[in-house]
Scaffold this motif. Structure first.
Motif, mmCIF file in Angstrom:
data_model
loop_
_atom_site.group_PDB
_atom_site.id
_atom_site.type_symbol
_atom_site.label_atom_id
_atom_site.label_comp_id
_atom_site.label_asym_id
_atom_site.label_seq_id
_atom_site.Cartn_x
_atom_site.Cartn_y
_atom_site.Cartn_z
ATOM 1 N N GLY A 143 90.266 36.981 45.028
ATOM 2 C CA GLY A 143 90.110 36.703 43.604
ATOM 3 C C GLY A 143 88.674 36.717 43.129
ATOM 4 O O GLY A 143 88.374 36.204 42.055
ATOM 5 N N ILE A 144 87.776 37.324 43.911
ATOM 6 C CA ILE A 144 86.370 37.442 43.502
ATOM 7 C C ILE A 144 86.193 38.724 42.716
ATOM 8 O O ILE A 144 86.479 39.821 43.216
ATOM 9 C CB ILE A 144 85.418 37.440 44.729
ATOM 10 N N ILE A 145 85.736 38.598 41.486
ATOM 11 C CA ILE A 145 85.534 39.742 40.605
ATOM 12 C C ILE A 145 84.054 40.104 40.612
ATOM 13 O O ILE A 145 83.200 39.250 40.382
ATOM 14 C CB ILE A 145 85.985 39.395 39.171
ATOM 15 N N LYS A 146 83.774 41.394 40.856
ATOM 16 C CA LYS A 146 82.393 41.883 40.832
ATOM 17 C C LYS A 146 82.339 43.121 39.959
ATOM 18 O O LYS A 146 83.183 44.009 40.092
ATOM 19 C CB LYS A 146 81.903 42.227 42.243
ATOM 20 N N PRO A 147 81.338 43.206 39.082
ATOM 21 C CA PRO A 147 81.227 44.397 38.232
ATOM 22 C C PRO A 147 80.670 45.581 39.018
ATOM 23 O O PRO A 147 79.945 45.406 39.998
ATOM 24 C CB PRO A 147 80.244 43.956 37.143
ATOM 25 N N ASP A 148 81.021 46.795 38.564
ATOM 26 C CA ASP A 148 80.396 47.992 39.110
ATOM 27 C C ASP A 148 78.931 48.016 38.694
ATOM 28 O O ASP A 148 78.527 47.323 37.750
ATOM 29 C CB ASP A 148 81.089 49.255 38.572
ATOM 30 N N GLU A 149 78.141 48.827 39.393
ATOM 31 C CA GLU A 149 76.735 48.973 39.031
ATOM 32 C C GLU A 149 76.647 49.469 37.588
ATOM 33 O O GLU A 149 77.394 50.355 37.170
ATOM 34 C CB GLU A 149 76.054 49.969 39.970
ATOM 35 N N ASN A 150 75.768 48.883 36.807
ATOM 36 C CA ASN A 150 75.562 49.204 35.381
ATOM 37 C C ASN A 150 76.738 48.812 34.489
ATOM 38 O O ASN A 150 76.837 49.269 33.367
ATOM 39 C CB ASN A 150 75.231 50.696 35.189
#
Length: 199
Positions: A143-150
């Motif tokens: 359940g860890i959300i990480k954005p893509d680069e940029n």
């Protein structure tokens, strides 16, 4: 009713379906609870609606413009209308497939040094996220959300009941003005004190 503002509403403003006040004596009887079909707690700076589950006859809930990060109305099986806009909601649990939730999507903003968001910290589950609906980032099995680069926003569909009904959610990742992101002290001070937008 752990939230003080919600508790104060229950004590001083709650009414039954005939607009008779209930709960003013600090006690809610079973008959009083069964007679409450509408709750309007908009604009009350509420951060938790724990206790809403007692109102099983509730048909309309307006909890808009508060500080709710999660909302569980899965026990409110008669609920037909839910107004939950303008809350930093990231998790919604509900039982009714005919429920209307106005002004989607749900959204939250995150500032942290790891540039990630843990949906389980708000009562959510990675299992309820539709994996092929994710845009702008990734969500792992924990359940860890990480954005893509940029990317500064991750959007996904979240199942809010056992029938598989979904609501669109988004998490915006804002940039912290700190030594990690802006190592030069003079530039960091400029960002904090002088930077302006186009208006």
């Amino acid at each position: 009713f752990p939230d003080e503002n919600f508790r104060n509403y229950i004590k001083s403003e709650l009414t039954d379906s005939n607009r008779n006040k209930v709960g003013g004596d600090g006690i809610l009887t079973a008959d009083e609870i069964a007679a409450v079909t509408e709750i309007n707690v908009g604009y009350k700076n509420i951060s938790s609606l724990k206790g809403i589950e007692y109102f099983t006859a509730l048909k309309t809930l307006d909890c808009s413009y508060n500080q709710l990060t999660s909302l569980d109305v899965s026990k409110n099986t008669a609920l037909a209308e839910l107004f939950c806009q303008r809350n930093p909601l990231v998790v919604l649990k509900a039982s009714s497939d005919s429920m209307n939730c106005y002004e989607n999507p749900l959204s939250a903003f995150v500032i942290n040094d790891k540039n990630e968001f843990d949906i389980t910290a708000y009562g959510g589950s990675a299992d309820n996220i539709i994996s092929d609906s994710i845009t702008g980032g990734k969500i792992d099995e924990n359940g860890i959300i990480k954005p893509d680069e940029n990317s500064l926003k991750v959007t996904y569909k979240y199942k809010y009941n056992d029938k598989g009904d979904t609501i669109t959610c988004s998490v915006g990742f804002v940039i912290a003005v700190n030594e990690t992101n802006f190592p030069d002290e003079n530039f960091r001070n400029y960002i904090k004190s002088e930077l302006t937008d186009s208006n």
